[in-house]
Design an enzyme around this catalytic site. Sequence first.
Site, short mmCIF file in Angstrom:
data_model
loop_
_atom_site.label_atom_id
_atom_site.label_comp_id
_atom_site.label_asym_id
_atom_site.label_seq_id
_atom_site.Cartn_x
_atom_site.Cartn_y
_atom_site.Cartn_z
N GLU A 32 -18.48 12.17 21.37
CA GLU A 32 -17.18 12.84 21.25
C GLU A 32 -16.55 12.70 19.87
O GLU A 32 -15.49 13.26 19.61
CB GLU A 32 -16.23 12.35 22.35
CG GLU A 32 -16.83 12.65 23.71
CD GLU A 32 -15.84 12.84 24.83
OE1 GLU A 32 -14.78 12.23 24.80
OE2 GLU A 32 -16.18 13.61 25.75
N HIS B 59 -13.18 -3.01 3.20
CA HIS B 59 -11.75 -3.29 3.38
C HIS B 59 -11.18 -2.74 4.70
O HIS B 59 -10.56 -3.48 5.45
CB HIS B 59 -11.00 -2.72 2.17
CG HIS B 59 -9.52 -2.96 2.18
ND1 HIS B 59 -8.74 -3.00 1.06
CD2 HIS B 59 -8.65 -3.13 3.22
CE1 HIS B 59 -7.48 -3.22 1.38
NE2 HIS B 59 -7.40 -3.30 2.68
N HIS C 139 -7.65 -2.76 9.49
CA HIS C 139 -8.89 -3.49 9.18
C HIS C 139 -9.77 -3.67 10.42
O HIS C 139 -9.94 -4.81 10.88
CB HIS C 139 -8.54 -4.89 8.64
CG HIS C 139 -7.71 -4.92 7.41
ND1 HIS C 139 -7.09 -6.06 6.94
CD2 HIS C 139 -7.39 -3.94 6.52
CE1 HIS C 139 -6.43 -5.78 5.83
NE2 HIS C 139 -6.58 -4.50 5.56
N HIS D 13 -2.98 2.43 7.97
CA HIS D 13 -4.10 1.74 7.33
C HIS D 13 -4.34 0.44 8.09
O HIS D 13 -3.40 -0.28 8.42
CB HIS D 13 -3.79 1.42 5.86
CG HIS D 13 -4.68 0.34 5.32
ND1 HIS D 13 -6.05 0.49 5.26
CD2 HIS D 13 -4.40 -0.92 4.90
CE1 HIS D 13 -6.57 -0.64 4.80
NE2 HIS D 13 -5.61 -1.51 4.58
N GLU E 34 0.83 -1.22 0.00
CA GLU E 34 0.00 0.00 0.00
C GLU E 34 0.87 1.27 0.00
O GLU E 34 0.41 2.34 0.37
CB GLU E 34 -0.94 0.02 1.21
CG GLU E 34 -1.96 -1.11 1.28
CD GLU E 34 -3.04 -1.05 0.21
OE1 GLU E 34 -3.03 -0.12 -0.61
OE2 GLU E 34 -3.87 -1.97 0.18
ZN LIG Z 1 -5.72 -3.51 3.91
#
Ligand SMILES: [Zn+2]
Length: 268
Positions: free
Chosen positions: A166, A207, A137, A135, A111
């Site tokens: 909040e 994702h 999941h 990043h 990524e």
């Molecule tokens: Zn991912």
Amino acid sequence: MEILIDEIKKTSSDMARRGWAESNGGNISLRLKEEYYEYFNEHKPISDWMKLPETMPEIGGDRFLVTGTGRYLRNIELFPEKNVGVIETDKKGEAYRLLWGYKPKGAPTSELPSHLLSHCRIKEKSDNKMFAFIHTHPNSVIALTYAVANLETKSLTKLLWQSHAECIVVFPQGVEFIPWVMAGSMDLGKATASAMSRRNLAVWQYHGICGCGRNLDEAFGRIDVAEKAAEICLRVMAVGGAKQTLADEQLKAIAANFNCTVDEEIFE
Ligand SMILES: [Zn+2]
């Protein structure tokens, strides 16, 4: 350098223990402050220059601590030099090379386009004060992208803001919704970077989520709060849906109370 390794160990272990980083899922990058450069001056680069998929002059000459492709975040705390590496971009932002880590042989996360293109935007928008991009999941955020019809940025943001009082303070610019795009692609990288120019969180449909911050704690914290709100939202849906919720005026009052600049378009 040790301080940075400790920070990435803590963040990656927390992500794994929360169930956000199954197998080799999830990746982290941290742009290094210049005070950490000296450590590498005694090390020779461990690769040749490799072309970046696009020229990125905004981050030309910058260095990044990045998790490795195929590596498990849960193992970083045990073997940081195997699972994490440091890369350097050339002055023009056209290529990068490896300076440290990924032992015995490896490469940064697949990524990388999303990470580096996002670093261009977050460096710019924060006037060089934002250094971290994550990043991951998290279950409930992903589940929401299946459970709610016709999601887009406004409806997703509103749903999360309303699911915990909040949230609007932690992400007043909202959460960008990115409809499904192939993982690791330049298209996903570009969509994510564009989102990061406006907001600090972006959800990838089916994702996961991306978050940025001044440091790993801040990026992690934003994702953590969004995930908690998503979990509450799903629990409410599971018991028949909300019987009442925060009104726009109440959300605006919370934001005003904490001096947050809200993306007003979310209320339109
Ligand atoms: Zn991912």
